[in-house]
Design a protein around this motif. Structure first.
Motif, PDB file in Angstrom:
ATOM      1  N   PRO A  55       0.831  -1.203   0.000  1.00 63.45           N
ATOM      2  CA  PRO A  55       0.000   0.000   0.000  1.00 63.45           C
ATOM      3  C   PRO A  55       0.868   1.257   0.000  1.00 63.45           C
ATOM      4  CG  PRO A  55      -0.856  -1.583   1.564  1.00 63.45           C
ATOM      5  CD  PRO A  55       0.465  -2.119   1.082  1.00 63.45           C
ATOM      6  N   GLY A  56       0.508   2.197  -0.866  1.00 66.91           N
ATOM      7  CA  GLY A  56       1.242   3.453  -0.977  1.00 66.91           C
ATOM      8  C   GLY A  56       2.386   3.407  -1.977  1.00 66.91           C
ATOM      9  N   GLU A  57       2.715   2.220  -2.471  1.00 65.40           N
ATOM     10  CA  GLU A  57       3.807   2.076  -3.430  1.00 65.40           C
ATOM     11  C   GLU A  57       3.419   2.702  -4.768  1.00 65.40           C
ATOM     12  OE1 GLU A  57       6.267  -1.570  -5.502  1.00 65.40           O
ATOM     13  OE2 GLU A  57       5.367  -1.880  -3.536  1.00 65.40           O
ATOM     14  N   ALA A  58       4.356   3.416  -5.378  1.00 63.35           N
ATOM     15  CA  ALA A  58       4.104   4.075  -6.662  1.00 63.35           C
ATOM     16  C   ALA A  58       4.014   3.048  -7.782  1.00 63.35           C
ATOM     17  CB  ALA A  58       5.208   5.076  -6.960  1.00 63.35           C
ATOM     18  N   MET A  59       3.071   3.256  -8.669  1.00 60.67           N
ATOM     19  CA  MET A  59       2.915   2.436  -9.869  1.00 60.67           C
ATOM     20  C   MET A  59       3.674   3.115 -11.007  1.00 60.67           C
ATOM     21  SD  MET A  59       0.814  -0.095  -9.069  1.00 60.67           S
ATOM     22  CE  MET A  59       0.192  -0.616 -10.650  1.00 60.67           C
ATOM     23  N   PRO A  60       4.127   2.341 -11.985  1.00 62.12           N
ATOM     24  CA  PRO A  60       4.782   2.973 -13.134  1.00 62.12           C
ATOM     25  C   PRO A  60       3.762   3.782 -13.929  1.00 62.12           C
ATOM     26  CG  PRO A  60       4.520   0.612 -13.506  1.00 62.12           C
ATOM     27  CD  PRO A  60       4.085   0.888 -12.093  1.00 62.12           C
ATOM     28  N   ARG A 112      -6.890   1.248 -19.878  1.00 63.82           N
ATOM     29  CA  ARG A 112      -8.081   0.474 -19.488  1.00 63.82           C
ATOM     30  C   ARG A 112      -7.813  -0.330 -18.215  1.00 63.82           C
ATOM     31  NH1 ARG A 112      -9.024  -2.024 -25.125  1.00 63.82           N
ATOM     32  NH2 ARG A 112      -9.712  -0.196 -26.268  1.00 63.82           N
ATOM     33  N   ALA A 113      -6.637  -0.947 -18.143  1.00 62.61           N
ATOM     34  CA  ALA A 113      -6.288  -1.729 -16.958  1.00 62.61           C
ATOM     35  C   ALA A 113      -6.222  -0.832 -15.726  1.00 62.61           C
ATOM     36  CB  ALA A 113      -4.956  -2.438 -17.177  1.00 62.61           C
ATOM     37  N   TYR A 114      -5.582   0.324 -15.847  1.00 64.76           N
ATOM     38  CA  TYR A 114      -5.498   1.258 -14.722  1.00 64.76           C
ATOM     39  C   TYR A 114      -6.891   1.744 -14.321  1.00 64.76           C
ATOM     40  CZ  TYR A 114      -0.434   1.845 -14.115  1.00 64.76           C
ATOM     41  OH  TYR A 114       0.887   1.664 -13.802  1.00 64.76           O
ATOM     42  N   ILE A 145      -5.983   0.808  -6.900  1.00 66.11           N
ATOM     43  CA  ILE A 145      -5.020   1.898  -7.055  1.00 66.11           C
ATOM     44  C   ILE A 145      -5.746   3.230  -6.943  1.00 66.11           C
ATOM     45  CG2 ILE A 145      -3.414   0.563  -8.488  1.00 66.11           C
ATOM     46  CD1 ILE A 145      -4.528   2.048 -10.946  1.00 66.11           C
ATOM     47  N   ILE A 146      -4.968   4.274  -6.634  1.00 66.60           N
ATOM     48  CA  ILE A 146      -5.504   5.631  -6.627  1.00 66.60           C
ATOM     49  C   ILE A 146      -4.554   6.509  -7.443  1.00 66.60           C
ATOM     50  CG2 ILE A 146      -6.730   5.466  -4.434  1.00 66.60           C
ATOM     51  CD1 ILE A 146      -4.347   6.907  -3.130  1.00 66.60           C
ATOM     52  N   THR A 147      -5.122   7.489  -8.118  1.00 66.23           N
ATOM     53  CA  THR A 147      -4.324   8.419  -8.901  1.00 66.23           C
ATOM     54  C   THR A 147      -4.412   9.788  -8.254  1.00 66.23           C
ATOM     55  OG1 THR A 147      -4.707   7.165 -10.916  1.00 66.23           O
ATOM     56  CG2 THR A 147      -3.985   9.435 -11.186  1.00 66.23           C
ATOM     57  N   VAL A 148      -3.257  10.368  -7.997  1.00 68.58           N
ATOM     58  CA  VAL A 148      -3.169  11.701  -7.415  1.00 68.58           C
ATOM     59  C   VAL A 148      -2.662  12.629  -8.521  1.00 68.58           C
ATOM     60  CG1 VAL A 148      -2.122  13.114  -5.621  1.00 68.58           C
ATOM     61  CG2 VAL A 148      -2.642  10.711  -5.165  1.00 68.58           C
ATOM     62  N   PRO A 149      -3.484  13.610  -8.928  1.00 69.89           N
ATOM     63  CA  PRO A 149      -3.057  14.505 -10.007  1.00 69.89           C
ATOM     64  C   PRO A 149      -1.684  15.127  -9.725  1.00 69.89           C
ATOM     65  CG  PRO A 149      -5.351  14.894  -9.449  1.00 69.89           C
ATOM     66  CD  PRO A 149      -4.802  13.944  -8.422  1.00 69.89           C
ATOM     67  N   LYS A 208       1.043  13.829  -9.224  1.00 67.55           N
ATOM     68  CA  LYS A 208       1.939  13.049  -8.358  1.00 67.55           C
ATOM     69  C   LYS A 208       2.127  11.632  -8.874  1.00 67.55           C
ATOM     70  CE  LYS A 208       1.570  15.681  -4.238  1.00 67.55           C
ATOM     71  NZ  LYS A 208       2.615  15.879  -3.302  1.00 67.55           N
ATOM     72  N   GLY A 209       1.069  11.019  -9.416  1.00 68.32           N
ATOM     73  CA  GLY A 209       1.187   9.671  -9.943  1.00 68.32           C
ATOM     74  C   GLY A 209       0.092   8.746  -9.455  1.00 68.32           C
ATOM     75  N   THR A 210       0.315   7.474  -9.704  1.00 66.98           N
ATOM     76  CA  THR A 210      -0.639   6.438  -9.336  1.00 66.98           C
ATOM     77  C   THR A 210       0.009   5.541  -8.285  1.00 66.98           C
ATOM     78  OG1 THR A 210      -1.585   6.515 -11.557  1.00 66.98           O
ATOM     79  CG2 THR A 210      -2.065   4.568 -10.247  1.00 66.98           C
ATOM     80  N   PHE A 211      -0.776   5.185  -7.275  1.00 74.05           N
ATOM     81  CA  PHE A 211      -0.247   4.451  -6.132  1.00 74.05           C
ATOM     82  C   PHE A 211      -1.154   3.276  -5.771  1.00 74.05           C
ATOM     83  CE2 PHE A 211       0.954   8.859  -5.966  1.00 74.05           C
ATOM     84  CZ  PHE A 211       2.323   8.811  -5.750  1.00 74.05           C
TER      85      PHE A 211
END
Length: 99
Positions: free
Chosen positions: A7-12, A30-32, A41-45, A47-50
């Motif tokens: 949890p909290g780890e950044a996704m590519p 589509r997968a994301y 997963i959550i996406t933070v504008p 900042k990225g996806t985590f």
């Protein structure tokens, strides 16, 4: 599901993942989208996806379902081969303690 991503780890990024998997960015998007919709997963504008921390109960429940399925198969195979419940329990204990 295997707990490889914490949890909290950044996704590519979608582009980076698409390139490494040799698939289109649309497929990756589509997968994301599906993973985000399902709460994995959550996406933070900007900042990225985590990896989400919110869906741990679902992951645990799914893993418990898989364990039950595997144990059902083991019990069926044991019965088909004349193993007693005690023999199956002993085998499970040995396998569990190996790691």
């Amino acid at each position: 599901m295997k707990g490889e991503l914490k949890p909290g780890e950044a996704m590519p990024s979608m582009r980076k993942l698409a390139k490494s998997l040799h698939v289109s960015v649309i497929t990756t998007q589509r997968a994301y989208d599906d993973l985000q919709r399902d709460g994995f997963i959550i996406t933070v504008p900007a900042k990225g996806t985590f990896v989400s921390t919110q869906n741990q109960d679902f992951i645990r429940e799914e893993n418990l379902r898989r364990i039950e399925e595997l144990l059902t198969d083991a019990a069926t195979l044991g019965r088909e081969n004349g193993l007693s419940l005690e023999e199956l329990q002993t085998t499970l204990e040995l396998v569990y303690k190996e790691d």
